[in-house]
Motif scaffolding. Structure first.
Motif, PDB file in Angstrom:
ATOM      1  N   CYS A  43     -10.713  33.008  -3.879  1.00  0.00           N
ATOM      2  CA  CYS A  43     -11.617  33.247  -5.012  1.00  0.00           C
ATOM      3  C   CYS A  43     -13.044  33.327  -4.470  1.00  0.00           C
ATOM      4  CB  CYS A  43     -11.504  32.124  -6.038  1.00  0.00           C
ATOM      5  SG  CYS A  43     -12.708  32.286  -7.379  1.00  0.00           S
ATOM      6  N   CYS A  46     -15.621  30.380  -6.396  1.00  0.00           N
ATOM      7  CA  CYS A  46     -15.631  28.977  -5.966  1.00  0.00           C
ATOM      8  C   CYS A  46     -15.427  28.845  -4.454  1.00  0.00           C
ATOM      9  CB  CYS A  46     -14.589  28.158  -6.724  1.00  0.00           C
ATOM     10  SG  CYS A  46     -12.885  28.699  -6.522  1.00  0.00           S
ATOM     11  N   HIS A  79     -10.629  33.564  -9.646  1.00  0.00           N
ATOM     12  CA  HIS A  79      -9.738  32.813 -10.539  1.00  0.00           C
ATOM     13  C   HIS A  79      -9.820  33.411 -11.943  1.00  0.00           C
ATOM     14  CE1 HIS A  79      -9.812  29.250  -7.654  1.00  0.00           C
ATOM     15  NE2 HIS A  79      -8.536  29.400  -7.934  1.00  0.00           N
ATOM     16  N   CYS A  83     -13.998  28.729 -13.120  1.00  0.00           N
ATOM     17  CA  CYS A  83     -14.063  27.823 -11.968  1.00  0.00           C
ATOM     18  C   CYS A  83     -15.538  27.600 -11.644  1.00  0.00           C
ATOM     19  CB  CYS A  83     -13.284  28.383 -10.770  1.00  0.00           C
ATOM     20  SG  CYS A  83     -13.877  29.968 -10.138  1.00  0.00           S
TER      21      CYS A  83
HETATM   22 ZN   LIG Z   1     -12.513  30.197  -8.256  1.00  0.00          ZN
END
Ligand SMILES: [Zn+2]
Length: 155
Positions: A43, A46, A79, A83
């Motif tokens: 991702c 994050c 994601h 997140c």
């Molecule tokens: Zn993420």
């Protein structure tokens, strides 16, 4: 480990959120996927690998804007659920210490240097690439798939 003089730039939250809205609206170039195995889908928001059975969105991201020889739009994951954007921007993200290639760009978006980071300290490579005064920023990408992972800028 801290990176003196540089900071990590994760994908902006506005872009992650707009990808989430686009997939819900059925945009044909945004795909909702369930991750099969951990370690396959990083991702960019994050800066963590998605876990198995987590939902991610695959969509095209323009890392290098149109209008330049090195212009580049390519696939990235975020994601599917909200997140937290990577916040330790003065520390190299722990989950991406291997399997990246660093590409150094000048202010005209030309690639002026590149180095594979696998089994060596990424901080040392970043420092080395920024020793060139022409280096405007460095992009970390997947060494195997080539996909944009995050940007590194001078602090
Ligand atoms: Zn993420």
């Amino acid at each position: 480990m801290k990176i003196p003089g540089f900071h990590i730039v994760p994908l902006p939250t506005e872009i992650a959120d707009s990808a989430r809205r686009a997939v819900n609206a059925g945009a044909p170039d945004h795909t909702l996927m369930t991750v099969d195995s951990a370690g396959s889908s990083p991702c960019r928001h994050c800066l963590r690998w998605a876990n198995a059975a987590e939902d991610v969105i695959l969509f095209p991201y323009t890392a290098i804007p149109a209008g330049y020889p090195y212009s580049e739009t390519g696939p990235i994951f975020v994601h599917a659920n909200e997140c937290q954007r990577y916040g330790a921007t003065n520390e190299y993200p722990a989950e991406f210490r291997n399997g990246r290639v660093f590409r150094a760009y000048d202010s005209n978006y030309h690639i002026i240097d590149a180095q594979v980071v696998n089994g060596i300290e990424p901080e040392a490579v970043i420092e080395n690439l920024f020793q060139n005064p022409r280096t405007a920023f460095v992009d970390a990408r997947s060494v195997t798939h080539g996909c944009f992972t995050f940007r590194i800028q001078r602090a």
